[in-house]
Design an enzyme around this catalytic site. Structure first.
Site, PDB file in Angstrom:
ATOM      1  N   THR A   1     -50.866 -23.160  70.528  1.00 53.20           N
ATOM      2  CA  THR A   1     -51.521 -22.787  71.759  1.00 53.20           C
ATOM      3  C   THR A   1     -52.905 -22.407  71.294  1.00 53.20           C
ATOM      4  O   THR A   1     -53.157 -22.356  70.093  1.00 53.20           O
ATOM      5  CB  THR A   1     -50.711 -21.628  72.378  1.00 53.20           C
ATOM      6  OG1 THR A   1     -49.452 -22.142  72.795  1.00 53.20           O
ATOM      7  CG2 THR A   1     -51.379 -20.953  73.545  1.00 53.20           C
TER       8      THR A   1
ATOM      9  N   THR B   1     -52.501 -24.208  76.558  1.00 50.16           N
ATOM     10  CA  THR B   1     -51.568 -24.858  75.642  1.00 50.16           C
ATOM     11  C   THR B   1     -51.025 -26.179  76.154  1.00 50.16           C
ATOM     12  O   THR B   1     -51.019 -26.440  77.355  1.00 50.16           O
ATOM     13  CB  THR B   1     -50.372 -23.911  75.369  1.00 50.16           C
ATOM     14  OG1 THR B   1     -49.551 -24.458  74.344  1.00 50.16           O
ATOM     15  CG2 THR B   1     -49.533 -23.695  76.607  1.00 50.16           C
TER      16      THR B   1
ATOM     17  N   GLN C   1     -44.271 -28.953  78.014  1.00 52.70           N
ATOM     18  CA  GLN C   1     -44.046 -27.572  78.440  1.00 52.70           C
ATOM     19  C   GLN C   1     -42.680 -27.347  79.073  1.00 52.70           C
ATOM     20  O   GLN C   1     -42.226 -26.216  79.196  1.00 52.70           O
ATOM     21  CB  GLN C   1     -45.139 -27.198  79.442  1.00 52.70           C
ATOM     22  CG  GLN C   1     -45.586 -25.751  79.384  1.00 52.70           C
ATOM     23  CD  GLN C   1     -46.418 -25.447  78.180  1.00 52.70           C
ATOM     24  OE1 GLN C   1     -45.970 -24.763  77.270  1.00 52.70           O
ATOM     25  NE2 GLN C   1     -47.616 -25.971  78.151  1.00 52.70           N
TER      26      GLN C   1
ATOM     27  N   ASP D   1     -40.196 -24.911  77.761  1.00 52.95           N
ATOM     28  CA  ASP D   1     -40.277 -23.458  77.961  1.00 52.95           C
ATOM     29  C   ASP D   1     -39.326 -22.955  79.051  1.00 52.95           C
ATOM     30  O   ASP D   1     -39.159 -21.755  79.229  1.00 52.95           O
ATOM     31  CB  ASP D   1     -41.715 -23.032  78.289  1.00 52.95           C
ATOM     32  CG  ASP D   1     -42.507 -22.715  77.021  1.00 52.95           C
ATOM     33  OD1 ASP D   1     -41.904 -22.699  75.930  1.00 52.95           O
ATOM     34  OD2 ASP D   1     -43.727 -22.485  77.112  1.00 52.95           O
TER      35      ASP D   1
ATOM     36  N   SER E   1     -43.714 -18.343  80.350  1.00 51.57           N
ATOM     37  CA  SER E   1     -44.636 -18.424  79.213  1.00 51.57           C
ATOM     38  C   SER E   1     -44.622 -17.111  78.441  1.00 51.57           C
ATOM     39  O   SER E   1     -44.111 -16.094  78.911  1.00 51.57           O
ATOM     40  CB  SER E   1     -46.040 -18.691  79.746  1.00 51.57           C
ATOM     41  OG  SER E   1     -46.995 -18.574  78.717  1.00 51.57           O
TER      42      SER E   1
HETATM   43  N1  GLY Z   1     -45.767 -22.816  75.402  1.00 51.67           N
HETATM   44  C1  GLY Z   1     -45.888 -21.501  74.911  1.00 51.67           C
HETATM   45  C2  GLY Z   1     -45.976 -20.470  75.984  1.00 51.67           C
HETATM   46  O1  GLY Z   1     -46.414 -20.751  77.078  1.00 51.67           O
HETATM   47  O2  GLY Z   1     -45.591 -19.362  75.763  1.00 51.67           O
END
Ligand code: GLY
Length: 568
Positions: free
Chosen positions: A379, A397, A418, A421, A450
């Site tokens: 990130t 990120t 993403q 996550d 996140s």
């Molecule tokens: N992809 C890492 C975060 O958003 O925490």
């Protein structure tokens, strides 16, 4: 005005440990630990910091510089900088008003709860990280346009142009970038229709020029058409074509309907300082507030930096905060999260009541608490302050390094991965080893949880610190450590950023620490208390700025990356 006069009186005393150029009042400084008078940008690449500084020197404010830095990072920091991903930006204007723009990606409308599970109910490895299905609907472009429209001072075209020039003319890759581009060569070749700009016939070497003509054209469409330059027209057509090629889910409707949102920042008080951070769908602000709230009553300064007692205390607080995260945290537009209850001081005191000074607890026995009212590490974070006193902390990120490694053919940008996550299967760890619950289960249009933690600290009501880091699940504990390093251990910003780090995230049930961060005797004693100890490669890569009482602006760019501070 007073601040400006103090700054001028101090001009003779200003020293920068970096390179100085320019003349008199407009002297510019560049390095990992510099002091400046008017404004500063600290980011993960020299080119993006320079572009941010250029915008500040043109009279732009911190938001203009932040937007320019974000687009520049999409060019010169493709490992994490992006227009195909998302992030969170925290703003504090000179009058103390705070705001957050949440430009986190969303699950496509065709996404479903068990989309990454096979017929046997098990997670299909790689589906949520390595394929077109791993991409959430990108939020960066909408977020930058919206935040600029609300706060920017310069014309948007002027702010985005340096990134376009950088993409077209190219920039010299750093040593670290040459290595990661070479390491990912096979991924880029295998996952893409055409060989992307990130691949070279021979191996990349430090100083080689990376030019991205397709990306330059995409950025030009954004410059000329704003939001429509990305979410409709040619760029949208290219994204949809890419989705068809790789059986991805992002649709025309997803692109049309994506909206970044302004949210109210979270605040908590710690030892006379006010910590301001980002709210859900990032868990970062809540985690930092919870950890600080649990350790508040202890004199960690007297116990000593990285002493057995303080490491044990912090690890136990982190264990409990991450257990709460796993159960409660998720997109607040979809689930009811007891945020106030989780951050309540009385709740946190009670939550920590079973803390044993001599013995490690077991994560298997530490479940989530019961607050009132019922939530690769690539990130990138940048911090900005301008001559007017406005400040920005932003973290953005693609999730994994280079996201999914899939480049939208013809548009030159990388798609995020993403979707990993989300809790792809509640109870099963994601790539950071994080366990999530039902609150973070996949649903169409939902934002994945996140850990990004762009943060600002006030001292006596004045801007004091701007900080943030990459590092996936390690971000909140990294930011937390920078805060206590300054507040409790009186470190200067560079020491606070560079010194060793450790963390506990509930599961796996162990303390991770950087090599040489803890001495061997400390490690041994912590093991005797029942902690499993594991050393690991560097944790996070902080870009921070401290504003001193006399108005001096001090940059702390982490030694762990290519990070650079530029100020004037
Ligand atoms: N992809 C890492 C975060 O958003 O925490």
């Amino acid at each position: 005005m007073i601040r400006y006069l103090i700054l001028l009186l101090n001009v003779v005393a200003i020293t920068g440990c970096g390179v100085k150029s320019g003349s008199s009042d407009q002297d510019t400084f560049e390095g990992r630990n510099i002091t400046a008078l008017h404004g500063m940008v600290v980011s993960a690449h020299p080119q993006s910091s320079r572009i941010g500084l250029l915008i500040l020197q043109k009279g732009g404010n911190a938001i203009d510089a932040a937007v320019a830095t974000e687009f520049a990072l999409a060019v010169c920091g493709p490992e994490a900088g992006n227009i195909g991903g998302g992030g969170f930006m925290l703003i504090r204007t000179s009058d103390g008003t705070t705001d957050v723009i949440d430009y986190r990606e969303k699950a496509p409308l065709l996404a479903s709860r068990d989309m990454y599970l096979g017929t046997d109910g098990n997670v299909i490895e790689g589906l949520s990280t390595d394929t077109h299905l791993s991409a959430g609907v990108p939020g960066t472009v909408d977020g930058m346009i919206k935040v600029h429209a609300k706060y920017g001072k310069l014309n948007f075209k002027e702010v985005i142009q340096p990134a376009i020039d950088l993409a077209r003319k190219g920039f010299p890759v750093t040593k670290g970038q040459a290595r990661s581009l070479n390491d990912n060569k096979e991924y880029f070749i295998n996952k893409n229709l055409k060989i992307p700009a990130f691949v070279k016939d021979s191996l990349w070497k430090e100083g080689d020029l990376l030019k991205q003509p397709d990306l330059a054209e995409t950025l030009e469409r954004i410059r000329d058409n704003g939001r429509d330059g990305f979410y409709s027209g040619k760029t949208a057509e290219l994204i949809l074509k890419e989705m068809i090629r790789g059986k991805g889910l992002i649709s025309e409707q997803d692109l049309n309907e994506y909206k970044s949102v302004f949210r109210k920042p979270l605040t908590t008080d710690y030892k006379g300082f006010r910590i301001i951070s980002v709210p859900l769908p990032s868990s970062g602000g809540i985690l930092v507030a919870q950890i600080l709230g649990m350790i508040d009553q202890y004199s960690i300064k007297e116990w000593g930096f990285h002493s057995v007692k303080s490491v044990h205390l912090i690890a136990e607080a982190e264990r409990r905060a991450f257990a709460d995260r796993a159960k409660y945290a998720g997109d607040p537009d979809f689930v009811n999260v007891p945020v106030a209850g989780l951050m309540n001081k009385k709740y946190l005191t009670g939550r920590f009541a079973d803390f044993d000074e001599n013995t490690a607890s077991l994560s298997s026995e530490v479940g989530a608490g019961s607050p009132e009212g019922y939530e690769s590490e690539e990130t990138t974070h940048y911090s900005v302050v301008d001559q007017f006193g406005n400040a920005v902390a932003a973290t953005t990120t693609l999730n994994n390094i280079f996201g999914s490694s899939i480049v939208v053919d013809g548009a030159g940008f990388l798609l995020n991965d993403q979707m990993d996550d989300f809790s792809v299967k509640p109870g099963v760890p994601n790539m950071y080893g994080l366990i999530g619950g039902e609150a973070n289960a996949i649903a169409p249009g939902k934002r994945m949880l996140s850990s990004m933690t762009p943060s600002i600290v006030e001292k006596e009501g004045k801007l004091f610190l701007i900080a943030g880091s990459p590092g996936g699940s390690t971000i909140p504990t990294t930011v937390f450590q920078v805060i206590i390093n300054v507040v409790d251990y009186n470190m200067n910003i560079k020491e606070a950023v560079d010194t060793g780090r450790f963390y506990h995230q509930w599961l796996p049930d162990r303390i991770y620490f950087e090599q040489n961060c803890l001495d061997s005797l400390t490690v041994k004693e912590l093991m005797l208390m029942g902690h499993e100890m594991r050393s690991r490669p560097p944790i996070g890569s902080v870009n921070a700025i401290q504003i001193k009482l006399n108005g001096e602006i001090v940059g702390g760019a982490d030694k762990r990356g290519d990070n650079v501070a530029c100020g004037y």
